[in-house]
Structure formats: C-alpha cells, structure tokens
Design a protein around this motif. Sequence first.
Motif, mmCIF file in Angstrom:
data_model
loop_
_atom_site.group_PDB
_atom_site.id
_atom_site.type_symbol
_atom_site.label_atom_id
_atom_site.label_comp_id
_atom_site.label_asym_id
_atom_site.label_seq_id
_atom_site.Cartn_x
_atom_site.Cartn_y
_atom_site.Cartn_z
ATOM 1 N N PRO A 49 0.789 -1.225 0.000
ATOM 2 C CA PRO A 49 0.000 0.000 0.000
ATOM 3 C C PRO A 49 0.826 1.284 0.000
ATOM 4 C CG PRO A 49 -1.044 -1.610 1.415
ATOM 5 C CD PRO A 49 0.268 -2.216 0.989
ATOM 6 N N SER A 50 1.964 1.290 0.697
ATOM 7 C CA SER A 50 2.816 2.487 0.705
ATOM 8 C C SER A 50 3.322 2.812 -0.693
ATOM 9 C CB SER A 50 4.005 2.292 1.654
ATOM 10 O OG SER A 50 3.583 2.261 2.988
ATOM 11 N N TYR A 51 3.704 1.784 -1.434
ATOM 12 C CA TYR A 51 4.207 1.994 -2.790
ATOM 13 C C TYR A 51 3.093 2.513 -3.698
ATOM 14 C CZ TYR A 51 6.248 0.920 -7.365
ATOM 15 O OH TYR A 51 6.721 1.003 -8.664
ATOM 16 N N ASN A 52 1.891 1.967 -3.522
ATOM 17 C CA ASN A 52 0.769 2.429 -4.340
ATOM 18 C C ASN A 52 0.360 3.851 -3.958
ATOM 19 O OD1 ASN A 52 -0.603 0.180 -6.225
ATOM 20 N ND2 ASN A 52 0.426 -0.798 -4.495
ATOM 21 N N PHE A 53 0.446 4.186 -2.672
ATOM 22 C CA PHE A 53 0.219 5.567 -2.259
ATOM 23 C C PHE A 53 1.223 6.474 -2.961
ATOM 24 C CE2 PHE A 53 1.339 9.238 0.256
ATOM 25 C CZ PHE A 53 0.130 9.751 0.694
ATOM 26 N N ALA A 54 2.492 6.073 -2.959
ATOM 27 C CA ALA A 54 3.538 6.889 -3.587
ATOM 28 C C ALA A 54 3.253 7.096 -5.072
ATOM 29 C CB ALA A 54 4.906 6.230 -3.396
ATOM 30 N N LYS A 55 2.868 6.034 -5.770
ATOM 31 C CA LYS A 55 2.592 6.139 -7.207
ATOM 32 C C LYS A 55 1.422 7.079 -7.477
ATOM 33 C CE LYS A 55 2.033 1.853 -8.432
ATOM 34 N NZ LYS A 55 1.778 0.719 -9.353
ATOM 35 N N ASN A 56 0.337 6.901 -6.741
ATOM 36 C CA ASN A 56 -0.842 7.729 -6.975
ATOM 37 C C ASN A 56 -0.604 9.186 -6.569
ATOM 38 O OD1 ASN A 56 -2.148 5.421 -7.860
ATOM 39 N ND2 ASN A 56 -3.129 5.014 -5.889
ATOM 40 N N TYR A 57 0.152 9.380 -5.506
ATOM 41 C CA TYR A 57 0.509 10.728 -5.048
ATOM 42 C C TYR A 57 1.351 11.427 -6.102
ATOM 43 C CZ TYR A 57 2.179 14.229 -1.589
ATOM 44 O OH TYR A 57 2.462 15.380 -0.906
ATOM 45 N N ALA A 58 2.314 10.695 -6.662
ATOM 46 C CA ALA A 58 3.187 11.274 -7.685
ATOM 47 C C ALA A 58 2.402 11.682 -8.926
ATOM 48 C CB ALA A 58 4.285 10.275 -8.059
ATOM 49 N N ALA A 271 -3.584 14.545 1.323
ATOM 50 C CA ALA A 271 -4.809 14.291 2.082
ATOM 51 C C ALA A 271 -5.800 13.460 1.265
ATOM 52 C CB ALA A 271 -5.449 15.616 2.496
ATOM 53 N N ALA A 272 -5.895 13.758 -0.019
ATOM 54 C CA ALA A 272 -6.805 12.998 -0.890
ATOM 55 C C ALA A 272 -6.354 11.551 -1.022
ATOM 56 C CB ALA A 272 -6.886 13.663 -2.262
ATOM 57 N N GLN A 273 -5.052 11.335 -1.166
ATOM 58 C CA GLN A 273 -4.545 9.978 -1.321
ATOM 59 C C GLN A 273 -4.606 9.196 -0.017
ATOM 60 O OE1 GLN A 273 -4.069 8.582 -4.197
ATOM 61 N NE2 GLN A 273 -4.534 10.563 -5.159
ATOM 62 N N GLN A 274 -4.519 9.879 1.116
ATOM 63 C CA GLN A 274 -4.682 9.193 2.404
ATOM 64 C C GLN A 274 -6.058 8.547 2.473
ATOM 65 O OE1 GLN A 274 -3.648 11.234 6.145
ATOM 66 N NE2 GLN A 274 -5.602 10.569 7.001
ATOM 67 N N THR A 275 -7.072 9.247 2.004
ATOM 68 C CA THR A 275 -8.429 8.701 1.991
ATOM 69 C C THR A 275 -8.588 7.617 0.930
ATOM 70 O OG1 THR A 275 -9.338 10.800 2.767
ATOM 71 C CG2 THR A 275 -10.863 9.280 1.684
ATOM 72 N N ALA A 276 -8.003 7.843 -0.235
ATOM 73 C CA ALA A 276 -8.202 6.938 -1.370
ATOM 74 C C ALA A 276 -7.486 5.600 -1.208
ATOM 75 C CB ALA A 276 -7.727 7.621 -2.658
ATOM 76 N N ILE A 277 -6.464 5.529 -0.350
ATOM 77 C CA ILE A 277 -5.650 4.320 -0.280
ATOM 78 C C ILE A 277 -6.364 3.173 0.421
ATOM 79 C CG2 ILE A 277 -4.484 4.833 1.904
ATOM 80 C CD1 ILE A 277 -2.932 3.220 -1.265
ATOM 81 N N TYR A 278 -7.373 3.448 1.259
ATOM 82 C CA TYR A 278 -7.967 2.386 2.070
ATOM 83 C C TYR A 278 -8.506 1.202 1.262
ATOM 84 C CZ TYR A 278 -11.338 -0.272 4.701
ATOM 85 O OH TYR A 278 -12.070 -1.314 5.221
ATOM 86 N N PRO A 279 -9.416 1.404 0.293
ATOM 87 C CA PRO A 279 -9.923 0.226 -0.432
ATOM 88 C C PRO A 279 -8.821 -0.508 -1.180
ATOM 89 C CG PRO A 279 -10.680 2.268 -1.465
ATOM 90 C CD PRO A 279 -10.067 2.640 -0.160
ATOM 91 N N LEU A 280 -7.855 0.232 -1.715
ATOM 92 C CA LEU A 280 -6.750 -0.406 -2.424
ATOM 93 C C LEU A 280 -5.875 -1.182 -1.452
ATOM 94 C CD1 LEU A 280 -5.143 -0.897 -4.993
ATOM 95 C CD2 LEU A 280 -4.016 1.321 -4.649
ATOM 96 N N ALA A 281 -5.621 -0.624 -0.272
ATOM 97 C CA ALA A 281 -4.808 -1.318 0.732
ATOM 98 C C ALA A 281 -5.469 -2.633 1.146
ATOM 99 C CB ALA A 281 -4.599 -0.423 1.948
ATOM 100 N N THR A 282 -6.787 -2.597 1.335
ATOM 101 C CA THR A 282 -7.525 -3.811 1.703
ATOM 102 C C THR A 282 -7.402 -4.872 0.613
ATOM 103 O OG1 THR A 282 -9.092 -2.464 2.965
ATOM 104 C CG2 THR A 282 -9.781 -4.696 2.384
#
Length: 343
Positions: A49-58, A271-282
Amino acid sequence: MSFVKRDFVARAAAGAGAIVLSLALGLSVARAQDKTYAMKITLPTLNDPSYNFAKNYAVAIEKDSGGRIKPEIYPASQLGTIPRQIEGTQFGAIQCAIIPPEFFVGVDERFEVMAAPGLVDSMAHGQRLAADPALLKLMLGLGADKGLHGVALFMNSPSSVIAKDPIRHLADFKGKKIRVLASPFQTQALTRLGATPVAMTLGDVVPAMQQGAIDGAVGGIVVWTPMHFADAAKYVTETGQPAIYAIAEISKTWYDSLPADLQKIIDSDAAAQQTAIYPLATEIVGKARKGWTDNGGELISLPADEQGSMMKTFSSVGADVSQTKPLLNDAYKIATEAAARTQ
C-alpha cells in the motif's frame, strides 16, 4: 524649470519606475511559474500500500502542478537504509519519505505511538483512526522543528510474524529472536511473550534469517509476499498486532522553497490519497495473503483462546511504556481516545 514641469517630470519618472517594477515582478512570477522542482520519493517497500500511495501521489502532484513538480519514486530502499532515508529528507536531499512512523523515533519519540498494540482491531478501524482530526494533527505536526512536514498517515497492513519454524501457539514465541520495528511498544510486547526482540531495518531481515541471526520478524504480509521473503521462511502467523502504519513526510526545507500554490498541492493531494488508499490497501492485503499460499507458504492463526490471551497480555503495554515519559504518555492518550472514538 517650473514647479509644474518638475512635478510632471517627477510623476513621469515615478510612473516609469512603477511600470519597470511591475514588469520585473511579473517576470519574477512568470519565472517562478516556469520553474520545475524535482521530488524524490523514497520508501523501504515495494508493491505494498505504501508503494501504491507513492505512485498515486506522484501522478496527482505532477498533474495538478501542471508538470512544475517532477516526482521520482525510489522504492525498496534504493536511496539507502531507513535511517539514511529519514536523514536525507530532513536535510533536503530527499523530498518525501513514506515510512512506518516508529522509525522516526530518533526525531521525536512520539512517532512510535502508532506501534502500540491493541489500538485497532481491523483495517477499517485503522483507517478511521488515521483520519481522526486530533490524532492526525499530532502525528503530522511531529518533526516540524527538525526538518519534516507531515502530510499523510494511513494504515499499511495488520501485523504478522514470519518465521523459519511455525508459530502455532503462544508458547512457540518463547526463546525466539524476532525482528521488530524500532519501538519499545513492540519490544515490550514480544518480551512479554518470551521472545527476544531485535530492532532491524527491513533490508537486513532476509539475510539475518538465512544466516540464523534471527528466527523471524514482525511485519506485514503486504511486504512478505511481493518482496519474496518466502526465500527465507515459509510460515506466517497472523497476530494482527500492532497495526502497521505509514506516514508521508516532506522535507521542510524543500517545502518552504515552493511557491504557495505548489505547497497547497503537496498538502491537498496527500490528504486525498490518504483517503483513497484504504480500499486499495484492503485489496492488496487480500492478494498478498493469496499470493503467499499460492507460492507454497502457510498462513497460521493462533487458537481463539490464545489470541485473546495475547491481547490481554498486550493490553497494558502502551501505558507501561509511556508512563515515565510525559510527552509520549500524552500522545498515547490522544491515540487511545481517538481509537475509542473511531471504534
């Protein structure tokens, strides 16, 4: 020269000066808007999930900045060990680090509060806790006077223990050397189970297990599967405790050098990606669990009564670790109150 004429000349000169100043300011603004900023994003993991957060944030930052910020992602500790990544971010050589908060304990001991066992009981609860305004204000504000600007906090995964020999019962922890993240909350918890905790950065875990320096490690299935930890061990016991969080920290030196509009993008996109990562992390957790067993690994759950006994053993860890440290104790109270509110 008459007063009227002198006044006219003075006004003309002043007007010309104002025009020149206006043009200079306009040129300065234009140059600022044309300037591009490199943004190195570092993290110790890959395909979690951290890597996917990084990609989407970038992606969001480059799009919303109109290409004025150029992010580059360096996963799997390509920019050095976790301590080096943190130092690089503090001093501006790295612009963003996405790392479990307890590794920032050398910056401020309160970062480790998220590693307290028993705070959350599920991914959903963990993400609600991360979004709690009081907790978020605390966590993102830590390190502000030491070169860090926090922008996001999210639950990466539940904890599990990977081991060379299966841990099927609480008694199996006794005598084992287990790698932990850098937090007394984790070391105290494992000590109570009869294990010997060993603080170690992620990149050293596989060779340490292969060489017999440790018997296992605390971490997440979202790390064990994609980073091929099956090369060192086949057994994963899903204790679920503590929750593993990630915090996104921006170099304050770099952040302060940005124009105000780009600072806003850095903050709002995080802030937007913090919210968006949950379903993907699951989803990533589910796929990692399946991937582990598909590749011959075994997932183990403690018997229900022993899981309950473990949680009872862990229940006082947070208070015991923090009670002699006023700032940490205050942070722990904020975390536990937020956990109760978001239950």
